[in-house]
Design a protein around this motif. Sequence first.
Motif, PDB file in Angstrom:
ATOM      1  N   ILE A 126     -15.100   7.209  28.948  1.00 56.01           N
ATOM      2  CA  ILE A 126     -14.584   6.155  28.063  1.00 56.01           C
ATOM      3  C   ILE A 126     -15.697   5.628  27.162  1.00 56.01           C
ATOM      4  CG2 ILE A 126     -13.524   3.861  27.994  1.00 56.01           C
ATOM      5  CD1 ILE A 126     -12.396   4.518  30.821  1.00 56.01           C
ATOM      6  N   GLY A 127     -15.474   5.722  25.845  1.00 53.91           N
ATOM      7  CA  GLY A 127     -16.355   5.062  24.896  1.00 53.91           C
ATOM      8  C   GLY A 127     -17.617   5.786  24.498  1.00 53.91           C
ATOM      9  N   ASN A 128     -17.856   7.003  25.021  1.00 52.71           N
ATOM     10  CA  ASN A 128     -19.111   7.673  24.723  1.00 52.71           C
ATOM     11  C   ASN A 128     -18.918   9.185  24.816  1.00 52.71           C
ATOM     12  OD1 ASN A 128     -21.846   8.870  25.257  1.00 52.71           O
ATOM     13  ND2 ASN A 128     -22.483   6.739  25.046  1.00 52.71           N
ATOM     14  N   GLU A 129     -19.217   9.901  23.755  1.00 50.82           N
ATOM     15  CA  GLU A 129     -19.008  11.347  23.732  1.00 50.82           C
ATOM     16  C   GLU A 129     -19.900  12.069  24.727  1.00 50.82           C
ATOM     17  OE1 GLU A 129     -19.445  12.760  19.769  1.00 50.82           O
ATOM     18  OE2 GLU A 129     -17.643  11.745  19.018  1.00 50.82           O
ATOM     19  N   HIS A 131     -20.748  10.992  27.605  1.00 51.99           N
ATOM     20  CA  HIS A 131     -20.115  10.815  28.908  1.00 51.99           C
ATOM     21  C   HIS A 131     -18.981  11.817  29.098  1.00 51.99           C
ATOM     22  CE1 HIS A 131     -21.543   6.405  29.619  1.00 51.99           C
ATOM     23  NE2 HIS A 131     -22.434   7.098  28.944  1.00 51.99           N
ATOM     24  N   ALA A 132     -18.164  12.005  28.065  1.00 47.30           N
ATOM     25  CA  ALA A 132     -17.067  12.968  28.156  1.00 47.30           C
ATOM     26  C   ALA A 132     -17.605  14.389  28.349  1.00 47.30           C
ATOM     27  CB  ALA A 132     -16.204  12.891  26.906  1.00 47.30           C
ATOM     28  N   ARG A 133     -18.703  14.677  27.708  1.00 51.04           N
ATOM     29  CA  ARG A 133     -19.336  15.994  27.857  1.00 51.04           C
ATOM     30  C   ARG A 133     -19.775  16.241  29.301  1.00 51.04           C
ATOM     31  NH1 ARG A 133     -25.144  17.114  25.095  1.00 51.04           N
ATOM     32  NH2 ARG A 133     -25.454  19.297  25.697  1.00 51.04           N
ATOM     33  N   VAL A 134     -20.381  15.241  29.913  1.00 48.17           N
ATOM     34  CA  VAL A 134     -20.804  15.365  31.313  1.00 48.17           C
ATOM     35  C   VAL A 134     -19.598  15.495  32.228  1.00 48.17           C
ATOM     36  CG1 VAL A 134     -21.884  14.103  33.220  1.00 48.17           C
ATOM     37  CG2 VAL A 134     -23.019  14.216  30.985  1.00 48.17           C
ATOM     38  N   ARG A 135     -18.589  14.664  32.001  1.00 50.14           N
ATOM     39  CA  ARG A 135     -17.373  14.741  32.811  1.00 50.14           C
ATOM     40  C   ARG A 135     -16.767  16.135  32.766  1.00 50.14           C
ATOM     41  NH1 ARG A 135     -11.872  12.880  30.387  1.00 50.14           N
ATOM     42  NH2 ARG A 135     -12.270  14.942  29.526  1.00 50.14           N
ATOM     43  N   ASP A 136     -16.643  16.702  31.579  1.00 48.83           N
ATOM     44  CA  ASP A 136     -16.030  18.020  31.433  1.00 48.83           C
ATOM     45  C   ASP A 136     -16.833  19.092  32.153  1.00 48.83           C
ATOM     46  OD1 ASP A 136     -14.008  16.903  29.953  1.00 48.83           O
ATOM     47  OD2 ASP A 136     -14.816  17.512  28.008  1.00 48.83           O
ATOM     48  N   ALA A 137     -18.163  18.976  32.135  1.00 52.40           N
ATOM     49  CA  ALA A 137     -18.997  19.958  32.828  1.00 52.40           C
ATOM     50  C   ALA A 137     -18.792  19.892  34.332  1.00 52.40           C
ATOM     51  CB  ALA A 137     -20.471  19.731  32.477  1.00 52.40           C
ATOM     52  N   LYS A 179      -5.591   9.079  24.945  1.00 49.55           N
ATOM     53  CA  LYS A 179      -4.818  10.265  25.306  1.00 49.55           C
ATOM     54  C   LYS A 179      -5.635  11.545  25.128  1.00 49.55           C
ATOM     55  CE  LYS A 179      -0.434  10.585  24.373  1.00 49.55           C
ATOM     56  NZ  LYS A 179       0.103  10.486  25.740  1.00 49.55           N
ATOM     57  N   LEU A 180      -6.453  11.609  24.088  1.00 48.60           N
ATOM     58  CA  LEU A 180      -7.275  12.797  23.885  1.00 48.60           C
ATOM     59  C   LEU A 180      -8.268  12.989  25.021  1.00 48.60           C
ATOM     60  CD1 LEU A 180      -8.027  12.636  20.049  1.00 48.60           C
ATOM     61  CD2 LEU A 180      -6.391  14.114  21.233  1.00 48.60           C
ATOM     62  N   LEU A 181      -8.640  11.906  25.648  1.00 50.52           N
ATOM     63  CA  LEU A 181      -9.594  11.962  26.756  1.00 50.52           C
ATOM     64  C   LEU A 181      -8.913  12.321  28.069  1.00 50.52           C
ATOM     65  CD1 LEU A 181     -12.630  11.315  27.413  1.00 50.52           C
ATOM     66  CD2 LEU A 181     -11.849   9.029  28.043  1.00 50.52           C
ATOM     67  N   PHE A 182      -7.733  11.729  28.315  1.00 52.80           N
ATOM     68  CA  PHE A 182      -7.095  11.872  29.617  1.00 52.80           C
ATOM     69  C   PHE A 182      -6.043  12.977  29.686  1.00 52.80           C
ATOM     70  CE2 PHE A 182      -8.924   7.649  30.125  1.00 52.80           C
ATOM     71  CZ  PHE A 182      -9.344   7.679  31.446  1.00 52.80           C
ATOM     72  N   ASP A 183      -5.397  13.320  28.586  1.00 52.04           N
ATOM     73  CA  ASP A 183      -4.325  14.322  28.643  1.00 52.04           C
ATOM     74  C   ASP A 183      -4.807  15.673  29.185  1.00 52.04           C
ATOM     75  OD1 ASP A 183      -2.456  12.546  27.834  1.00 52.04           O
ATOM     76  OD2 ASP A 183      -2.074  13.440  25.869  1.00 52.04           O
ATOM     77  N   PRO A 184      -5.969  16.201  28.738  1.00 54.42           N
ATOM     78  CA  PRO A 184      -6.422  17.477  29.311  1.00 54.42           C
ATOM     79  C   PRO A 184      -6.658  17.408  30.815  1.00 54.42           C
ATOM     80  CG  PRO A 184      -7.611  16.986  27.289  1.00 54.42           C
ATOM     81  CD  PRO A 184      -6.860  15.738  27.653  1.00 54.42           C
ATOM     82  N   LEU A 185      -7.137  16.255  31.293  1.00 55.27           N
ATOM     83  CA  LEU A 185      -7.330  16.093  32.735  1.00 55.27           C
ATOM     84  C   LEU A 185      -5.999  16.067  33.465  1.00 55.27           C
ATOM     85  CD1 LEU A 185     -10.103  13.391  33.252  1.00 55.27           C
ATOM     86  CD2 LEU A 185     -10.190  15.790  33.919  1.00 55.27           C
ATOM     87  N   GLU A 186      -5.051  15.286  32.919  1.00 50.46           N
ATOM     88  CA  GLU A 186      -3.789  15.091  33.622  1.00 50.46           C
ATOM     89  C   GLU A 186      -2.902  16.322  33.586  1.00 50.46           C
ATOM     90  OE1 GLU A 186      -2.580  10.784  34.131  1.00 50.46           O
ATOM     91  OE2 GLU A 186      -2.901  10.928  31.953  1.00 50.46           O
TER      92      GLU A 186
END
Length: 246
Positions: A126-129, A131-137, A179-186
């Motif tokens: 949330i709020g930081n690209e 962070h999203a990069r680390v989460r996806d890895a 949604k762009l952040l959570f939809d791929p996860l869900e």
Amino acid sequence: MTPPPDLEHSVIVVSPHFDDGVLSLGGLLYRLGRRATLVTVFGGAPVGAVDASDWDRRCGFDDPQSAVRTRQREDATACRLLGIGRLALSHPDNPYDPPDAELDHLTDFLTSHVARESTLLVCAGIGNEDHARVRDAVVAVRTAADGPSIWLYADLPYAASYRDWGTPGFTAGIREREKLLFDPLEARFRLSPEHWTELDAAQWQAKRDAVLAYASQLAPLGRTHGAFLSLPGPLGQELIWRLEPR
């Protein structure tokens, strides 16, 4: 409040930068103590002679090497105060490392040094690209193998910029807004259950002391996030979700 039963054993909190894990989960880390290890992904210095980034300059550094050395010392102090283990990987921070570069040191750590019985907590992004990069890895490694269980944590202070932070409606609201952040996860996981923690006085004091250890970054954080260290305030609540495969 005690940690969820699934977090009673060896716990690894994956922190993108040298303050994210403590800002977001300092209360949980304090309660877990020696059972927890904080792993910072962007913990290395850039290679070669490069100019300081805008963020590093706002933190008072004229070269990135001194910024990394200072933040490593700050991180060691924060982890000592919380009584937890620590590890810094050697990925340079953005913009010293291209945003499309592979996080191979993180992948190697997850595949070679994390026991299947461990629990991983990683930022929701949330709020930081970065962070999203680390989460996806982290999620990619978990998807590719029968590895440890994964929980997401709400990124603070970013998550607290939403008015419904700390309320039962936050999870539904953040999923809709991001949604762009959570939809791929869900599409692959259920984010359930959610687990809120309201820090008591001792937990708040321990978390606040640890956050204050990251002194070099507090001033610019305050300029963008206001009185995030106030009491009562946004850091007094913490939120995690478990990723359960569909």
